[in-house]
Design a protein around this motif. Structure first.
Motif, short mmCIF file in Angstrom:
data_model
loop_
_atom_site.label_atom_id
_atom_site.label_comp_id
_atom_site.label_asym_id
_atom_site.label_seq_id
_atom_site.Cartn_x
_atom_site.Cartn_y
_atom_site.Cartn_z
N LEU A 1 0.82 -1.20 0.00
CA LEU A 1 0.00 0.00 0.00
C LEU A 1 0.86 1.26 0.00
O LEU A 1 0.52 2.24 -0.65
CB LEU A 1 -0.95 0.00 1.19
CG LEU A 1 -2.12 -0.98 1.10
CD1 LEU A 1 -2.96 -0.94 2.36
CD2 LEU A 1 -2.99 -0.69 -0.10
N GLN A 2 1.98 1.22 0.69
CA GLN A 2 2.90 2.37 0.67
C GLN A 2 3.37 2.63 -0.76
O GLN A 2 3.42 3.79 -1.19
CB GLN A 2 4.11 2.12 1.57
CG GLN A 2 3.83 2.26 3.04
CD GLN A 2 5.07 1.95 3.86
OE1 GLN A 2 5.79 0.99 3.60
NE2 GLN A 2 5.32 2.77 4.87
N TRP A 3 3.72 1.59 -1.47
CA TRP A 3 4.19 1.76 -2.84
C TRP A 3 3.10 2.36 -3.72
O TRP A 3 3.35 3.27 -4.52
CB TRP A 3 4.67 0.43 -3.43
CG TRP A 3 5.05 0.57 -4.86
CD1 TRP A 3 6.24 1.01 -5.36
CD2 TRP A 3 4.21 0.35 -6.00
NE1 TRP A 3 6.19 1.07 -6.74
CE2 TRP A 3 4.96 0.66 -7.15
CE3 TRP A 3 2.90 -0.10 -6.16
CZ2 TRP A 3 4.44 0.54 -8.43
CZ3 TRP A 3 2.39 -0.22 -7.42
CH2 TRP A 3 3.16 0.10 -8.55
N VAL A 4 1.87 1.85 -3.57
CA VAL A 4 0.76 2.38 -4.37
C VAL A 4 0.59 3.87 -4.10
O VAL A 4 0.47 4.67 -5.02
CB VAL A 4 -0.56 1.63 -4.07
CG1 VAL A 4 -1.76 2.37 -4.65
CG2 VAL A 4 -0.52 0.22 -4.60
N LEU A 5 0.64 4.25 -2.83
CA LEU A 5 0.40 5.64 -2.47
C LEU A 5 1.53 6.56 -2.88
O LEU A 5 1.32 7.74 -3.15
CB LEU A 5 0.14 5.75 -0.96
CG LEU A 5 -1.14 5.04 -0.48
CD1 LEU A 5 -1.22 5.06 1.04
CD2 LEU A 5 -2.38 5.66 -1.10
N LYS A 6 2.75 6.04 -2.94
CA LYS A 6 3.89 6.89 -3.30
C LYS A 6 4.21 6.86 -4.79
O LYS A 6 4.50 7.89 -5.38
CB LYS A 6 5.12 6.47 -2.50
CG LYS A 6 5.01 6.83 -1.04
CD LYS A 6 6.22 6.41 -0.25
CE LYS A 6 6.00 6.75 1.21
NZ LYS A 6 6.95 6.13 2.09
N ALA A 7 4.17 5.71 -5.40
CA ALA A 7 4.60 5.59 -6.79
C ALA A 7 3.45 5.19 -7.75
O ALA A 7 3.39 5.69 -8.87
CB ALA A 7 5.72 4.56 -6.91
N GLY A 8 2.57 4.34 -7.30
CA GLY A 8 1.53 3.82 -8.19
C GLY A 8 0.52 4.84 -8.66
O GLY A 8 -0.01 4.73 -9.76
N ILE A 9 0.26 5.85 -7.84
CA ILE A 9 -0.73 6.86 -8.21
C ILE A 9 -0.11 8.26 -8.24
O ILE A 9 -0.81 9.27 -8.15
CB ILE A 9 -1.95 6.83 -7.26
CG1 ILE A 9 -1.52 7.07 -5.82
CG2 ILE A 9 -2.72 5.55 -7.43
CD1 ILE A 9 -2.67 7.33 -4.87
N ALA A 10 1.18 8.32 -8.42
CA ALA A 10 1.91 9.60 -8.38
C ALA A 10 1.44 10.58 -9.45
O ALA A 10 1.54 11.79 -9.25
CB ALA A 10 3.41 9.35 -8.52
#
Length: 97
Positions: A55-64
């Motif tokens: 979820l951290q990855w999605v919030l930082k990179a996945g939906i940047a």
């Protein structure tokens, strides 16, 4: 006409997020996108196998590429998902930034 079988994301969010149908549907759309991003990047298909790093990855990179207001909506959905999975107490500090 047949309806698609609900995904685990649908079931989790419908159970965890009571309210107006339009609000729940918006969470479900965002939840499905989160699940798709995690599956493409990490190969993890089941929400119960997710870790906070996903979820951290999605919030930082996945939906940047999204607007900040949309990113906030995704953060809210991620919080609801974490709570629905029973992991909110442990994941809260990591998701809050």
């Amino acid at each position: 006409m047949t309806t698609a079988r609900p995904t685990q994301i649908d079931v989790l969010l419908r159970r965890a997020q009571p309210g107006k149908t339009s609000s729940v549907q918006a969470h479900i759309r965002r939840g499905r996108r989160i699940a798709t991003l995690i599956e493409k990047r990490w190969g993890v298909r089941e929400p119960y196998q997710w870790r906070v790093k996903h979820l951290q990855w999605v919030l930082k990179a996945g939906i940047a590429e999204l607007a900040q207001s949309s990113q906030y909506d995704y953060w809210r959905t991620a919080c609801v998902l974490a709570a629905a999975l029973g992991r909110w107490p442990a994941w809260e500090p990591h998701l809050r930034g």
